[in-house]
Design a protein around this motif. Structure first.
Motif, PDB file in Angstrom:
ATOM      1  N   LYS A 198       0.667  -1.015  -0.006  1.00  0.00           N
ATOM      2  CA  LYS A 198       0.035  -0.036   0.012  1.00  0.00           C
ATOM      3  C   LYS A 198       0.945   1.248   0.048  1.00  0.00           C
ATOM      4  CE  LYS A 198      -3.705  -2.267   2.806  1.00  0.00           C
ATOM      5  NZ  LYS A 198      -4.431  -2.178   4.042  1.00  0.00           N
ATOM      6  N   GLU A 199       1.959   1.297   0.680  1.00  0.00           N
ATOM      7  CA  GLU A 199       2.834   2.345   0.770  1.00  0.00           C
ATOM      8  C   GLU A 199       4.382   1.900   0.718  1.00  0.00           C
ATOM      9  OE1 GLU A 199       2.532   5.405   3.961  1.00  0.00           O
ATOM     10  OE2 GLU A 199       0.796   3.998   4.781  1.00  0.00           O
ATOM     11  N   VAL A 200       5.107   2.881   0.224  1.00  0.00           N
ATOM     12  CA  VAL A 200       6.583   2.279  -0.046  1.00  0.00           C
ATOM     13  C   VAL A 200       7.343   3.532   0.441  1.00  0.00           C
ATOM     14  CG1 VAL A 200       8.423   2.137  -1.666  1.00  0.00           C
ATOM     15  CG2 VAL A 200       6.271   1.073  -2.365  1.00  0.00           C
ATOM     16  N   VAL A 201       8.127   3.132   1.351  1.00  0.00           N
ATOM     17  CA  VAL A 201       8.892   4.166   2.061  1.00  0.00           C
ATOM     18  C   VAL A 201      10.481   3.832   2.118  1.00  0.00           C
ATOM     19  CG1 VAL A 201       9.475   5.097   4.538  1.00  0.00           C
ATOM     20  CG2 VAL A 201       7.288   4.530   4.333  1.00  0.00           C
ATOM     21  N   ALA A 202      11.183   4.669   1.402  1.00  0.00           N
ATOM     22  CA  ALA A 202      12.686   4.440   1.028  1.00  0.00           C
ATOM     23  C   ALA A 202      13.305   5.170   2.454  1.00  0.00           C
ATOM     24  CB  ALA A 202      12.966   5.433  -0.203  1.00  0.00           C
ATOM     25  N   LEU A 203      14.623   4.352   2.796  1.00  0.00           N
ATOM     26  CA  LEU A 203      15.300   4.883   3.908  1.00  0.00           C
ATOM     27  C   LEU A 203      16.606   5.331   3.188  1.00  0.00           C
ATOM     28  CD1 LEU A 203      14.583   1.777   6.483  1.00  0.00           C
ATOM     29  CD2 LEU A 203      13.244   3.962   6.039  1.00  0.00           C
ATOM     30  N   VAL A 204      16.992   6.293   3.035  1.00  0.00           N
ATOM     31  CA  VAL A 204      18.073   6.973   2.342  1.00  0.00           C
ATOM     32  C   VAL A 204      18.825   7.917   3.174  1.00  0.00           C
ATOM     33  CG1 VAL A 204      18.574   7.863   0.064  1.00  0.00           C
ATOM     34  CG2 VAL A 204      16.550   6.664   0.299  1.00  0.00           C
ATOM     35  N   ASP A 205      20.155   7.323   3.622  1.00  0.00           N
ATOM     36  CA  ASP A 205      20.772   8.216   4.355  1.00  0.00           C
ATOM     37  C   ASP A 205      21.495   9.489   3.195  1.00  0.00           C
ATOM     38  OD1 ASP A 205      23.886   8.421   3.410  1.00  0.00           O
ATOM     39  OD2 ASP A 205      23.521   6.036   3.776  1.00  0.00           O
ATOM     40  N   ARG A 206      21.673  10.681   3.854  1.00  0.00           N
ATOM     41  CA  ARG A 206      21.542  11.993   2.916  1.00  0.00           C
ATOM     42  C   ARG A 206      22.998  11.767   1.774  1.00  0.00           C
ATOM     43  NH1 ARG A 206      23.458  15.288   8.303  1.00  0.00           N
ATOM     44  NH2 ARG A 206      25.539  14.780   8.575  1.00  0.00           N
ATOM     45  N   THR A 207      24.127  11.007   2.273  1.00  0.00           N
ATOM     46  CA  THR A 207      25.106  10.636   1.239  1.00  0.00           C
ATOM     47  C   THR A 207      24.603   9.977  -0.264  1.00  0.00           C
ATOM     48  OG1 THR A 207      25.806   8.442   1.872  1.00  0.00           O
ATOM     49  CG2 THR A 207      26.684  10.271   3.191  1.00  0.00           C
ATOM     50  N   LYS A 208      23.644   9.577  -0.228  1.00  0.00           N
ATOM     51  CA  LYS A 208      22.895   8.771  -1.261  1.00  0.00           C
ATOM     52  C   LYS A 208      22.146   9.734  -2.560  1.00  0.00           C
ATOM     53  CE  LYS A 208      22.742   4.305   0.708  1.00  0.00           C
ATOM     54  NZ  LYS A 208      21.772   3.171   1.165  1.00  0.00           N
ATOM     55  N   PHE A 209      22.094  11.044  -2.033  1.00  0.00           N
ATOM     56  CA  PHE A 209      21.110  11.983  -3.102  1.00  0.00           C
ATOM     57  C   PHE A 209      22.275  12.281  -4.082  1.00  0.00           C
ATOM     58  CE2 PHE A 209      18.361  11.684   0.638  1.00  0.00           C
ATOM     59  CZ  PHE A 209      17.066  11.857   0.050  1.00  0.00           C
ATOM     60  N   VAL A 226      10.214   9.345   1.618  1.00  0.00           N
ATOM     61  CA  VAL A 226      11.546   9.171   1.918  1.00  0.00           C
ATOM     62  C   VAL A 226      12.026   9.741   3.266  1.00  0.00           C
ATOM     63  CG1 VAL A 226      14.047   9.940   1.188  1.00  0.00           C
ATOM     64  CG2 VAL A 226      12.398   9.379  -0.411  1.00  0.00           C
ATOM     65  N   ILE A 227      12.763   8.883   3.979  1.00  0.00           N
ATOM     66  CA  ILE A 227      13.192   9.201   5.216  1.00  0.00           C
ATOM     67  C   ILE A 227      14.639   9.232   5.314  1.00  0.00           C
ATOM     68  CG2 ILE A 227      13.492   8.614   7.658  1.00  0.00           C
ATOM     69  CD1 ILE A 227      11.046   6.740   7.536  1.00  0.00           C
ATOM     70  N   THR A 228      15.201  10.540   5.603  1.00  0.00           N
ATOM     71  CA  THR A 228      16.550  10.816   5.484  1.00  0.00           C
ATOM     72  C   THR A 228      17.211  11.746   6.698  1.00  0.00           C
ATOM     73  OG1 THR A 228      18.409  11.463   3.975  1.00  0.00           O
ATOM     74  CG2 THR A 228      16.204  12.784   4.046  1.00  0.00           C
ATOM     75  N   ASN A 229      18.198  12.285   6.542  1.00  0.00           N
ATOM     76  CA  ASN A 229      18.943  12.986   7.732  1.00  0.00           C
ATOM     77  C   ASN A 229      19.057  14.280   7.383  1.00  0.00           C
ATOM     78  OD1 ASN A 229      21.000  10.443   6.805  1.00  0.00           O
ATOM     79  ND2 ASN A 229      20.421  10.293   8.795  1.00  0.00           N
ATOM     80  N   GLY A 230      18.510  15.090   8.396  1.00  0.00           N
ATOM     81  CA  GLY A 230      18.685  16.494   8.288  1.00  0.00           C
ATOM     82  C   GLY A 230      20.220  17.041   8.540  1.00  0.00           C
ATOM     83  N   GLY A 231      20.244  18.107   8.723  1.00  0.00           N
ATOM     84  CA  GLY A 231      22.125  18.824   8.977  1.00  0.00           C
ATOM     85  C   GLY A 231      22.283  19.212   7.963  1.00  0.00           C
ATOM     86  N   HIS A 241      16.448  16.455  -5.734  1.00  0.00           N
ATOM     87  CA  HIS A 241      16.398  14.993  -6.325  1.00  0.00           C
ATOM     88  C   HIS A 241      15.187  14.239  -6.209  1.00  0.00           C
ATOM     89  CE1 HIS A 241      20.496  15.341  -7.899  1.00  0.00           C
ATOM     90  NE2 HIS A 241      20.784  15.864  -6.566  1.00  0.00           N
ATOM     91  N   PHE A 242      14.160  14.664  -5.256  1.00  0.00           N
ATOM     92  CA  PHE A 242      13.096  13.688  -4.926  1.00  0.00           C
ATOM     93  C   PHE A 242      12.055  14.770  -4.697  1.00  0.00           C
ATOM     94  CE2 PHE A 242      10.178  11.593  -2.040  1.00  0.00           C
ATOM     95  CZ  PHE A 242       9.715  10.505  -2.961  1.00  0.00           C
ATOM     96  N   ARG A 243      10.861  14.886  -5.203  1.00  0.00           N
ATOM     97  CA  ARG A 243       9.939  15.975  -5.160  1.00  0.00           C
ATOM     98  C   ARG A 243       8.823  15.323  -4.420  1.00  0.00           C
ATOM     99  NH1 ARG A 243      12.530  20.432  -6.892  1.00  0.00           N
ATOM    100  NH2 ARG A 243      13.362  20.144  -8.775  1.00  0.00           N
ATOM    101  N   GLY A 244       8.943  14.087  -3.589  1.00  0.00           N
ATOM    102  CA  GLY A 244       7.524  13.876  -3.066  1.00  0.00           C
ATOM    103  C   GLY A 244       8.048  14.221  -1.421  1.00  0.00           C
ATOM    104  N   LYS A 245       7.159  13.499  -0.562  1.00  0.00           N
ATOM    105  CA  LYS A 245       7.356  13.615   0.770  1.00  0.00           C
ATOM    106  C   LYS A 245       8.888  13.199   1.465  1.00  0.00           C
ATOM    107  CE  LYS A 245       5.238  12.645   5.244  1.00  0.00           C
ATOM    108  NZ  LYS A 245       4.183  11.784   5.972  1.00  0.00           N
ATOM    109  N   ILE A 246       9.325  14.185   2.259  1.00  0.00           N
ATOM    110  CA  ILE A 246      10.724  13.884   2.598  1.00  0.00           C
ATOM    111  C   ILE A 246      10.539  14.214   4.169  1.00  0.00           C
ATOM    112  CG2 ILE A 246      13.099  14.318   2.713  1.00  0.00           C
ATOM    113  CD1 ILE A 246      13.277  15.182   0.033  1.00  0.00           C
ATOM    114  N   THR A 247      11.033  13.237   4.928  1.00  0.00           N
ATOM    115  CA  THR A 247      11.080  13.473   6.428  1.00  0.00           C
ATOM    116  C   THR A 247      12.534  13.392   6.776  1.00  0.00           C
ATOM    117  OG1 THR A 247       8.897  12.172   7.012  1.00  0.00           O
ATOM    118  CG2 THR A 247      10.464  12.422   8.609  1.00  0.00           C
ATOM    119  N   TYR A 248      12.811  14.424   7.476  1.00  0.00           N
ATOM    120  CA  TYR A 248      14.290  14.652   8.079  1.00  0.00           C
ATOM    121  C   TYR A 248      14.505  14.225   9.559  1.00  0.00           C
ATOM    122  CZ  TYR A 248      14.985  17.169   3.817  1.00  0.00           C
ATOM    123  OH  TYR A 248      14.865  17.889   2.361  1.00  0.00           O
ATOM    124  N   VAL A 249      15.285  13.394   9.806  1.00  0.00           N
ATOM    125  CA  VAL A 249      15.589  12.946  11.022  1.00  0.00           C
ATOM    126  C   VAL A 249      17.003  13.198  11.802  1.00  0.00           C
ATOM    127  CG1 VAL A 249      13.981  11.090  10.801  1.00  0.00           C
ATOM    128  CG2 VAL A 249      16.445  10.737  10.446  1.00  0.00           C
TER     129      VAL A 249
END
Length: 249
Positions: A198-209, A226-231, A241-249
């Motif tokens: 139903k949903e796809v969540v990508a776990l992408v550390d900030r070095t991969k963008f 996409v869940i990634t790192n802030g800072g 590089h990604f226009r959808g929902k991005i969550t920074y942690v």
């Protein structure tokens, strides 16, 4: 985390690849012994590929070993995993991809109960084996370098089930190439999980963008979050590089 000299080596290799140990030593103003020691450490991290008498940057189709990637950017991956785990509710049926960040997510979920997990990743299944979770291991052909299941048996098995959410691991994501990965065989499994989720969540550390690899996994629009790192990114910003929902942690 690369040292300053390792960053210099990567910078030189970005301009010309491969380079010999002698060329790198002259450019860095250090001994050849020091360069060889640096290259050995960088190879373990999957940052470079050793060549006879020197080194080069990895090609698009080069996939660093799982244990090499596991130690790379570990703090970033753990932060992503902790947040992702906090969003998973009891009663959900989720699928975990192969990958070092999804392995960190499995470690977080091992503390939980009331969740059903499907995975094609032997490392993930091993981490969860002693947990209170219901864990289903997808069968198939063992891809030994990643200790994961691939092939038609794995694909057909995945397509029999429905998942609330698939936690996707990728090698890189860029505006031009979209989400990409190293392996054709692994990508086929990812696509099967994506199709049934139903949903796809990508776990992408900030070095991969801004990075791209051999094969496109899916259209970027198919990823819900996409869940990634802030800072301080020190490179391409995720939103370029990604226009959808991005969550920074």
């Amino acid at each position: 985390m690369a040292t300053e000299r390792e960053k210099e080596i990567l910078n030189f290799l970005g301009k010309k690849s491969p380079l010999t140990v002698e060329e790198l030593a002259a450019s860095l103003h250090v001994s050849e012994v020091t360069v060889r020691r640096d290259l050995t450490a960088m190879e373990r991290q999957g940052l470079i590929v050793r060549k006879r008498g020197g080194a080069s940057l990895p090609e698009l189709g080069f996939e660093p070993m799982f244990n090499q990637r596991q130690k790379k950017n570990i703090e970033l991956k753990q932060a992503i995993a902790k947040y992702a785990a906090s969003m998973i509710q009891e009663g959900e049926v989720i699928a975990l991809d192969v990958g070092t960040t999804t392995a960190e997510l499995a470690r977080e979920l091992a503390k939980r109960s009331g969740i059903t997990v499907f995975t094609s990743c032997i490392q993930v299944a091993s981490i969860l084996a002693k947990s209170n979770l219901q864990v289903y291991m997808i069968g198939g052909l063992i891809r030994k370098s990643e200790m994961s299941m691939v092939g038609s048996i794995a694909q057909e098995t995945i397509l029999k089930f429905n998942f609330d959410r698939f936690y996707l691991g990728i090698a890189g994501i860029s505006q031009d190439a979209g989400p990409t990965d190293y392996s054709i065989e692994e990508t086929e499994i990812k696509r099967a999980f994506i199709q049934r989720s139903k949903e796809v969540v990508a776990l992408v550390d900030r070095t991969k963008f801004g990075e791209s690899s051999l094969i496109k996994v899916c259209e970027a629009e198919r990823i819900d979050e996409v869940i990634t790192n802030g800072g301080d990114f020190g490179g391409p910003h995720p939103e370029a590089h990604f226009r959808g929902k991005i969550t920074y942690v």
